[in-house]
Design a protein around this motif. Structure first.
Motif, mmCIF file in Angstrom:
data_model
loop_
_atom_site.group_PDB
_atom_site.id
_atom_site.type_symbol
_atom_site.label_atom_id
_atom_site.label_comp_id
_atom_site.label_asym_id
_atom_site.label_seq_id
_atom_site.Cartn_x
_atom_site.Cartn_y
_atom_site.Cartn_z
ATOM 1 N N VAL A 98 14.930 42.285 -6.403
ATOM 2 C CA VAL A 98 15.745 42.686 -7.545
ATOM 3 C C VAL A 98 14.804 42.755 -8.743
ATOM 4 N N GLN A 99 15.135 43.614 -9.701
ATOM 5 C CA GLN A 99 14.283 43.735 -10.888
ATOM 6 C C GLN A 99 15.143 43.955 -12.120
ATOM 7 N N VAL A 100 14.966 43.075 -13.080
ATOM 8 C CA VAL A 100 15.612 43.209 -14.379
ATOM 9 C C VAL A 100 14.674 44.061 -15.237
ATOM 10 N N ALA A 101 15.214 45.057 -15.938
ATOM 11 C CA ALA A 101 14.392 45.952 -16.770
ATOM 12 C C ALA A 101 13.489 45.143 -17.690
ATOM 13 N N GLY A 102 12.194 45.496 -17.680
ATOM 14 C CA GLY A 102 11.221 44.818 -18.528
ATOM 15 C C GLY A 102 10.531 43.639 -17.862
ATOM 16 N N PHE A 103 10.912 43.327 -16.624
ATOM 17 C CA PHE A 103 10.330 42.193 -15.900
ATOM 18 C C PHE A 103 9.793 42.654 -14.544
ATOM 19 N N GLU A 104 8.949 41.829 -13.962
ATOM 20 C CA GLU A 104 8.434 42.093 -12.614
ATOM 21 C C GLU A 104 9.561 41.904 -11.584
ATOM 22 N N PRO A 105 9.466 42.563 -10.444
ATOM 23 C CA PRO A 105 10.473 42.350 -9.394
ATOM 24 C C PRO A 105 10.452 40.898 -8.895
ATOM 25 N N VAL A 106 11.619 40.442 -8.475
ATOM 26 C CA VAL A 106 11.770 39.112 -7.876
ATOM 27 C C VAL A 106 12.100 39.334 -6.406
ATOM 28 N N THR A 136 13.569 41.091 13.822
ATOM 29 C CA THR A 136 14.267 40.382 12.758
ATOM 30 C C THR A 136 15.747 40.328 13.129
ATOM 31 N N ALA A 137 16.518 39.582 12.378
ATOM 32 C CA ALA A 137 17.960 39.501 12.605
ATOM 33 C C ALA A 137 18.668 40.592 11.805
ATOM 34 N N ALA A 138 19.897 40.868 12.191
ATOM 35 C CA ALA A 138 20.698 41.857 11.462
ATOM 36 C C ALA A 138 21.319 41.253 10.206
ATOM 37 N N VAL A 139 21.355 39.907 10.114
ATOM 38 C CA VAL A 139 21.949 39.215 8.966
ATOM 39 C C VAL A 139 20.968 38.184 8.438
ATOM 40 N N HIS A 140 20.790 38.176 7.124
ATOM 41 C CA HIS A 140 19.923 37.193 6.450
ATOM 42 C C HIS A 140 20.659 36.673 5.219
ATOM 43 N N PHE A 141 20.323 35.447 4.818
ATOM 44 C CA PHE A 141 20.869 34.874 3.592
ATOM 45 C C PHE A 141 19.743 34.786 2.581
ATOM 46 N N MET A 142 19.995 35.306 1.376
ATOM 47 C CA MET A 142 18.933 35.448 0.381
ATOM 48 C C MET A 142 19.311 34.814 -0.945
ATOM 49 N N ARG A 143 18.258 34.355 -1.628
ATOM 50 C CA ARG A 143 18.404 33.848 -2.994
ATOM 51 C C ARG A 143 17.356 34.543 -3.840
ATOM 52 N N PHE A 144 17.777 35.064 -4.980
ATOM 53 C CA PHE A 144 16.875 35.689 -5.939
ATOM 54 C C PHE A 144 16.858 34.789 -7.170
ATOM 55 N N GLU A 145 15.751 34.104 -7.387
ATOM 56 C CA GLU A 145 15.631 33.131 -8.487
ATOM 57 C C GLU A 145 15.114 33.844 -9.733
ATOM 58 N N LEU A 146 15.899 33.815 -10.806
ATOM 59 C CA LEU A 146 15.572 34.530 -12.034
ATOM 60 C C LEU A 146 15.039 33.579 -13.100
ATOM 61 N N SER A 147 14.112 34.060 -13.911
ATOM 62 C CA SER A 147 13.591 33.259 -15.023
ATOM 63 C C SER A 147 14.635 33.208 -16.137
ATOM 64 N N THR A 148 14.433 32.302 -17.075
ATOM 65 C CA THR A 148 15.330 32.189 -18.222
ATOM 66 C C THR A 148 15.393 33.508 -18.991
ATOM 67 N N GLY A 149 14.250 34.166 -19.141
ATOM 68 C CA GLY A 149 14.211 35.456 -19.833
ATOM 69 C C GLY A 149 14.991 36.534 -19.101
ATOM 70 N N MET A 150 14.896 36.545 -17.794
ATOM 71 C CA MET A 150 15.641 37.525 -16.994
ATOM 72 C C MET A 150 17.138 37.301 -17.124
ATOM 73 N N VAL A 151 17.552 36.024 -17.054
ATOM 74 C CA VAL A 151 18.971 35.695 -17.188
ATOM 75 C C VAL A 151 19.490 36.195 -18.532
ATOM 76 N N ALA A 152 18.756 35.898 -19.598
ATOM 77 C CA ALA A 152 19.170 36.326 -20.942
ATOM 78 C C ALA A 152 19.238 37.850 -21.027
ATOM 79 N N ALA A 153 18.266 38.533 -20.438
ATOM 80 C CA ALA A 153 18.241 39.999 -20.478
ATOM 81 C C ALA A 153 19.442 40.595 -19.739
ATOM 82 N N VAL A 154 19.759 40.056 -18.559
ATOM 83 C CA VAL A 154 20.910 40.560 -17.801
ATOM 84 C C VAL A 154 22.188 40.334 -18.595
#
Length: 193
Positions: free
Chosen positions: A117-125, A141-159
């Protein structure tokens, strides 16, 4: 986002009475949280409501009504609720034909680590995938995976301020990216604090 407790869940009888209306509400809610990346990969972003629905359905199907069984379901599913600085998703590789799926799962080894995922102005996570257990072998690989995308404080504020969000996959055999819709962006922004 607050984790679910037994007090947040309906009894089997209450759920039977309210299931149809609750299901409609959840289906409408999920529509904005389903992000297709190309024609064969989809991220289904989870939140408190989607997980509540999953738990209620499991309790219904398994006829679980005792406290210990309910607590087991809560312990299994609560980790899929976002923590305020991340997005959590179920990632599905969708190939309707079983033979085609088998071939593609062999070609897509490691795809879960190439999803971003990528928030505009930041590197992809890139995704932190399958924290509970490995879902790939040396052959596929499996057909189903569980994922977490950890965002920085700046990314959270931007979103939260309305920055655009893109998502994609950079796998040698499957490369796609999209900018998500405003409706999806608004829904996902609600996961962040």
């Amino acid at each position: 986002m607050t984790k679910l407790t037994r007090a947040d869940l309906m009894s089997l009888e209450q759920y039977a009475e309210q299931r149809s209306a609750f299901r409609e509400k959840v289906i409408a809610h999920k529509a904005a949280r389903k992000i297709a990346i190309g024609s064969n990969a989809t991220l289904y972003f989870e939140d408190r409501l989607t997980i509540q629905y999953q738990i209620q359905e499991m309790l219904r199907v398994e006829r679980i009504f005792e406290a210990a069984g309910i607590e087991e379901e809560l312990a299994a599913y609560n980790p899929l609720i976002p923590d305020g600085s991340n997005w959590k998703a179920t990632f599905m590789l969708e190939f309707p034909n079983p033979e085609e799926r088998k071939l593609w799962l062999a070609k897509l080894l490691g795809i879960e680590r190439q999803t971003w995922v990528q928030v505009a102005g930041f590197e992809p996570v890139f995704a932190i995938a399958n924290e509970d257990l490995s879902r790939e072998t040396a052959e596929k690989t499996a057909a189903v995976h569980f994922m977490r995308f950890e965002l920085s404080t700046g990314m959270v504020a931007a979103v939260k301020a309305g920055a655009s969000v893109s998502m994609g996959i950079n796998h040698p055999n499957y490369t796609h990216s999209i900018q998500i819709s405003q409706v999806s962006q608004t829904s996902l922004a609600a996961d962040l604090s």
